[in-house]
Design an enzyme around this catalytic site. Structure first.
Site, PDB file in Angstrom:
ATOM      1  N   HIS A 107      37.698  26.843  90.218  1.00 47.99           N
ATOM      2  CA  HIS A 107      38.691  25.929  89.659  1.00 47.99           C
ATOM      3  C   HIS A 107      38.122  24.514  89.522  1.00 47.99           C
ATOM      4  O   HIS A 107      38.407  23.816  88.543  1.00 47.99           O
ATOM      5  CB  HIS A 107      39.940  25.910  90.534  1.00 47.99           C
ATOM      6  CG  HIS A 107      40.696  27.192  90.536  1.00 47.99           C
ATOM      7  ND1 HIS A 107      41.028  27.866  89.371  1.00 47.99           N
ATOM      8  CD2 HIS A 107      41.190  27.955  91.564  1.00 47.99           C
ATOM      9  CE1 HIS A 107      41.695  28.966  89.670  1.00 47.99           C
ATOM     10  NE2 HIS A 107      41.799  29.044  90.987  1.00 47.99           N
ATOM     11  N   ASP A 149      40.305  29.895  81.250  1.00 50.60           N
ATOM     12  CA  ASP A 149      40.506  31.145  81.987  1.00 50.60           C
ATOM     13  C   ASP A 149      39.164  31.635  82.504  1.00 50.60           C
ATOM     14  O   ASP A 149      38.117  31.372  81.910  1.00 50.60           O
ATOM     15  CB  ASP A 149      41.138  32.182  81.047  1.00 50.60           C
ATOM     16  CG  ASP A 149      41.639  33.410  81.800  1.00 50.60           C
ATOM     17  OD1 ASP A 149      41.978  33.275  82.993  1.00 50.60           O
ATOM     18  OD2 ASP A 149      41.673  34.497  81.208  1.00 50.60           O
ATOM     19  N   GLY A 150      39.211  32.372  83.602  1.00 53.76           N
ATOM     20  CA  GLY A 150      37.996  32.976  84.149  1.00 53.76           C
ATOM     21  C   GLY A 150      37.384  32.211  85.302  1.00 53.76           C
ATOM     22  O   GLY A 150      36.290  32.564  85.760  1.00 53.76           O
ATOM     23  N   LEU A 178      42.372   9.435  72.255  1.00 50.89           N
ATOM     24  CA  LEU A 178      42.615  10.865  72.411  1.00 50.89           C
ATOM     25  C   LEU A 178      43.877  11.099  73.229  1.00 50.89           C
ATOM     26  O   LEU A 178      44.049  10.551  74.322  1.00 50.89           O
ATOM     27  CB  LEU A 178      41.420  11.528  73.102  1.00 50.89           C
ATOM     28  CG  LEU A 178      41.528  13.034  73.356  1.00 50.89           C
ATOM     29  CD1 LEU A 178      41.519  13.805  72.036  1.00 50.89           C
ATOM     30  CD2 LEU A 178      40.384  13.512  74.259  1.00 50.89           C
ATOM     31  N   LEU A 187      48.587  35.090  74.900  1.00 55.75           N
ATOM     32  CA  LEU A 187      49.093  33.714  74.964  1.00 55.75           C
ATOM     33  C   LEU A 187      49.488  33.286  76.376  1.00 55.75           C
ATOM     34  O   LEU A 187      49.488  32.094  76.685  1.00 55.75           O
ATOM     35  CB  LEU A 187      50.295  33.562  74.035  1.00 55.75           C
ATOM     36  CG  LEU A 187      49.997  33.092  72.621  1.00 55.75           C
ATOM     37  CD1 LEU A 187      51.274  33.044  71.798  1.00 55.75           C
ATOM     38  CD2 LEU A 187      49.337  31.720  72.642  1.00 55.75           C
ATOM     39  N   SER A 188      49.902  34.222  77.203  1.00 52.46           N
ATOM     40  CA  SER A 188      50.285  33.915  78.585  1.00 52.46           C
ATOM     41  C   SER A 188      51.328  32.807  78.674  1.00 52.46           C
ATOM     42  O   SER A 188      51.233  31.906  79.514  1.00 52.46           O
ATOM     43  CB  SER A 188      49.044  33.542  79.409  1.00 52.46           C
ATOM     44  OG  SER A 188      48.157  34.624  79.480  1.00 52.46           O
TER      45      SER A 188
END
Length: 260
Positions: free
Chosen positions: A56, A38-39, A148, A216-217
């Site tokens: 982004h 975020d941000g 992963l 949490l969005s």
């Protein structure tokens, strides 16, 4: 302020501190970490860019770096929240188009990482065809990998995921010829969990969110019922490895009760 944060972490004292933090990492690390990046837009605005795409793109690059940190530390599963269902209908059309292209590029890049397994979690039918195809190809190309495991939450919503899981359970039960009464009597949380987009995976142990926001969005609502949360003040592109290591150290010091 963002520019100052961006330039941090390049000096010898920072590298020395990082080295010491790594040596003092706990023996037990989270199995599954979920990240809410975020941000990015604020980062671009603070640096004077005329387009949120710069933020982004920087955020996507940071998430690739974040995954390497996780892999190096032995974390086995990472879920990245990249695009919500709400983003698809509420974001400015130009910004959304840029974001879709950036996500497609990131998914393609991650699918070529040695032994990483990429999985799209979310609704593909609400995405542009090109992005849905890239995510599908990344998932298929890496299906047999055992390194992963990277969940890419794109076109994702926690409430929608639960609805889709319940619909899947009902459809399967109907195909077997069972009644609604039988389904109601037999339905369990474990059964719903098996039909989520992340079915078969362990729930996240730790959820991290950048930019200081504490909500949490609509991300992993079901799976995060017993997760630990860690909120970082840094904007997404400014996240440093030291922030990540502090989150892991903080997690290790917590007494997890799992509702007890």
């Amino acid at each position: 302020m963002a520019r100052m944060r961006k330039n941090e972490g390049r000096g010898p004292l920072y590298r020395l501190y990082i080295s010491r933090l790594r040596r003092r990492m706990p023996a037990t690390v989270p199995h599954h970490v979920a990240m809410m990046i975020d941000g990015n837009r604020r980062w671009a605005r603070q640096l004077g860019f005329d387009s949120a795409a710069h933020g982004h793109r920087a955020g996507a690059a940071k998430m690739h770096e974040f995954l390497r940190w996780c892999d190096d530390l032995g974390i086995e599963v990472v879920s990245l929240y990249l695009l919500s269902n709400d983003n698809l209908v509420k974001r400015d059309s130009r910004e959304l188009q840029d974001l879709l292209e950036i996500i497609a590029e990131l998914a393609a890049e991650l699918s070529h990482e040695p032994n990483w397994r990429v999985k799209h979690v979310g609704r593909a039918d609400g995405l542009p065809t090109e992005l849905a195809e890239v995510l599908h190809e990344a998932t298929e190309r890496t299906r047999g990998h055992d390194g992963l495991h990277v969940n890419l939450a794109v076109g994702y919503g926690g409430r929608s995921e639960i609805v889709d899981a319940v619909r899947s359970i009902i459809a399967k039960h109907d195909q077997s010829g069972g009644s609604l009464e039988e389904l109601a009597a037999s339905l369990t949380p474990e059964q719903i969990g098996e039909h989520l987009y992340t079915g078969g995976q362990a729930d996240p142990d730790l959820v991290i969110r950048t930019s200081g926001e504490q909500r949490l969005s609509d991300f992993l609502l079901w799976q995060s019922a017993h997760s630990e949360f860690y909120f970082v003040e840094a904007l997404g592109p400014d996240l440093r490895e030291v922030d990540f290591l502090r989150a892991i150290r903080d997690f290790a010091a917590r007494d997890r009760r799992f509702g007890q």
